[in-house]
Design an enzyme around this catalytic site. Sequence first.
Site, PDB file in Angstrom:
ATOM      1  N   LYS A  47     -91.653  96.058 -29.096  1.00 55.22           N
ATOM      2  CA  LYS A  47     -90.899  95.809 -30.610  1.00 55.22           C
ATOM      3  C   LYS A  47     -89.983  94.846 -29.529  1.00 55.22           C
ATOM      4  O   LYS A  47     -88.902  96.214 -28.783  1.00 55.22           O
ATOM      5  CB  LYS A  47     -90.449  96.267 -31.394  1.00 55.22           C
ATOM      6  CG  LYS A  47     -91.931  96.893 -32.350  1.00 55.22           C
ATOM      7  CD  LYS A  47     -91.530  97.664 -33.568  1.00 55.22           C
ATOM      8  CE  LYS A  47     -91.331  98.557 -32.571  1.00 55.22           C
ATOM      9  NZ  LYS A  47     -90.899  99.717 -34.340  1.00 55.22           N
ATOM     10  N   MET A  96     -78.470  96.667 -28.489  1.00 54.10           N
ATOM     11  CA  MET A  96     -79.420  96.020 -29.037  1.00 54.10           C
ATOM     12  C   MET A  96     -78.493  95.041 -29.220  1.00 54.10           C
ATOM     13  O   MET A  96     -78.874  94.550 -31.223  1.00 54.10           O
ATOM     14  CB  MET A  96     -80.282  97.068 -29.678  1.00 54.10           C
ATOM     15  CG  MET A  96     -81.155  98.382 -29.047  1.00 54.10           C
ATOM     16  SD  MET A  96     -82.491  98.190 -30.474  1.00 54.10           S
ATOM     17  CE  MET A  96     -82.207  99.913 -30.368  1.00 54.10           C
ATOM     18  N   ASP A 138     -93.806 101.189 -25.589  1.00 52.34           N
ATOM     19  CA  ASP A 138     -92.930 100.485 -25.971  1.00 52.34           C
ATOM     20  C   ASP A 138     -92.391  98.957 -24.201  1.00 52.34           C
ATOM     21  O   ASP A 138     -92.638  99.182 -23.681  1.00 52.34           O
ATOM     22  CB  ASP A 138     -91.252 100.975 -26.352  1.00 52.34           C
ATOM     23  CG  ASP A 138     -91.727 101.374 -27.343  1.00 52.34           C
ATOM     24  OD1 ASP A 138     -92.878 101.359 -28.455  1.00 52.34           O
ATOM     25  OD2 ASP A 138     -91.138 102.133 -27.805  1.00 52.34           O
TER      26      ASP A 138
END
Length: 550
Positions: free
Chosen positions: A81, A198, A59
Amino acid sequence: MSILSIYKSAGRAVSLSKGEERELKTGKVYLTGGGCGDPGLLTLKALEVLRGCDVVIYDSLVSEELLELTRPDCEKIYVGKRYGSHAMKQPEINALLVEKAGEGKTVVRLKGGDPYVFGRGGEEFLTLREAGICCEEIPGITSAIAVPAAVGIPVTHRGLSAGVTVVTGTAVEKGGQDRLQMDFETLARLDGTLVILMGMHHLQEIAEGLMGAGKAPDTPCAVIMEGTTDRQRCMRTVLTQLYKESSEQGFTSPAVIVIGTVAELELLSEKDNGSEWQQILRRTDEWELGLILKKPLTGITVGATGTPHFVQKLSAALTEKGADVWDMGFMEICPSESKLPDLEDCGWLVFTSPNGVRVFLDKMKQERKDLRILYGKRIAVIGPGTAAVLAEIGIYADYMPEIYDAAHLAEGLTERILVEQRDGHKDKIPAVFLRAAQGSESLPHIFDKKGIAFLEHSLYNLEVQEEKRAVSLTKEPDYIVFGSAMGVRAYFEGIEQAGIVNTKSRYVCIGELCGEELKRHTESHFLTAQESSVDSIVECLCEYSATAET
């Protein structure tokens, strides 16, 4: 009675029901937590599987240092992502895991933090289980706990917080709009610590939602950006000022948001208590402290392009000078399948990069070639970085040019060989070039011009990781550093294909050959390091930065 298939998950056997029985494929997937930034926080189990895997699928928040723990022939696939930019969608990642394991390979699915803490590891495990692939989850240190701790914030503390709630601040699309999946009414009533991962892209909505549900506006808050790394920054405020101050101070993802009384705490480690440094802080006013803390490149952002090893070395050197370094490396080293040549009749072994030395030594091990076959061979290297990798195993270069590039290496080495030949020392093959397939043409050209025979052997190919390049092209740091002419070509080819115009960044190249390639792609003024070395790049940036300030 049917025989139950057994899967291994986090060290425990999981029995499948009768309807789930199937034959296990020969490959295996490790859902592996890479920790939360500092490579030193990797677990020993994760280190073990990284060193032995055939494929690593990783990632965007995974440190380059972790990728370097793999074998040179390990296939590395980027599937990162980030908000608004997905290199690969989740169903595609699931299918890729099944595909690679189905080929009989050992696969490490490397994720930031812990795979099961908002990492969609559960979805991947279920997909693999359905496909009959053996899978094991290796926990990682989650940023929800470790990042606040790195700035002295305990998520629980006697008398202040008896519990911690961890939520994600990402949104899902509903009715054509992005909507947060947060129960503000419930979260606002919590007495303990609220940790949000996030959540930076929806910070204003989060703060307003909590206050609208009854959370006190003066609730202590903290935002920790790029926690546990050398680029770590922390801001403390109150809920009503959270969005405004974060925006003004340039706090962006990746970051951890802490809301609750513990955000006021700043516990120092035992080694810092009462230290000379803390005494300086206590008796120094803000203006003087700024002078103490300021380094030559403080406040400057630098994008590092190139191979993982180059990016790591450059990042470490620039960070030491205070720069905020962005990983923009998208070049991948792919060892060739061809075996090493017979070196018996060769005089000089010529290495033009640290990567070449590493791949060469790894191939020696794979082919079970004894280092003693190098006895009597002379070694030529392009610069001190290449020489240092050889020195790690007790081999020291016999020749290195004063100017670290392929042309000066060729000029100086051919002169040495001609002198040796006049003295009666003649080898069947005077030199063998052990380097990348895309190496500079100046090396063979000068040998041909001098009439000296050589053998060209491609140890590896330099290839572009398209997904990482696409992400890198969107970044506009103050400076972008190129470590090779090929890196320049690959960057600007991507710029042209994507139709992107970068008007903010100033380019920096390593040596004259890299600079000549840069001139072919831009009319903008750029900086050139006097020598082809990381130290020279750092010196160039420091000198220019000092001049720009005056």
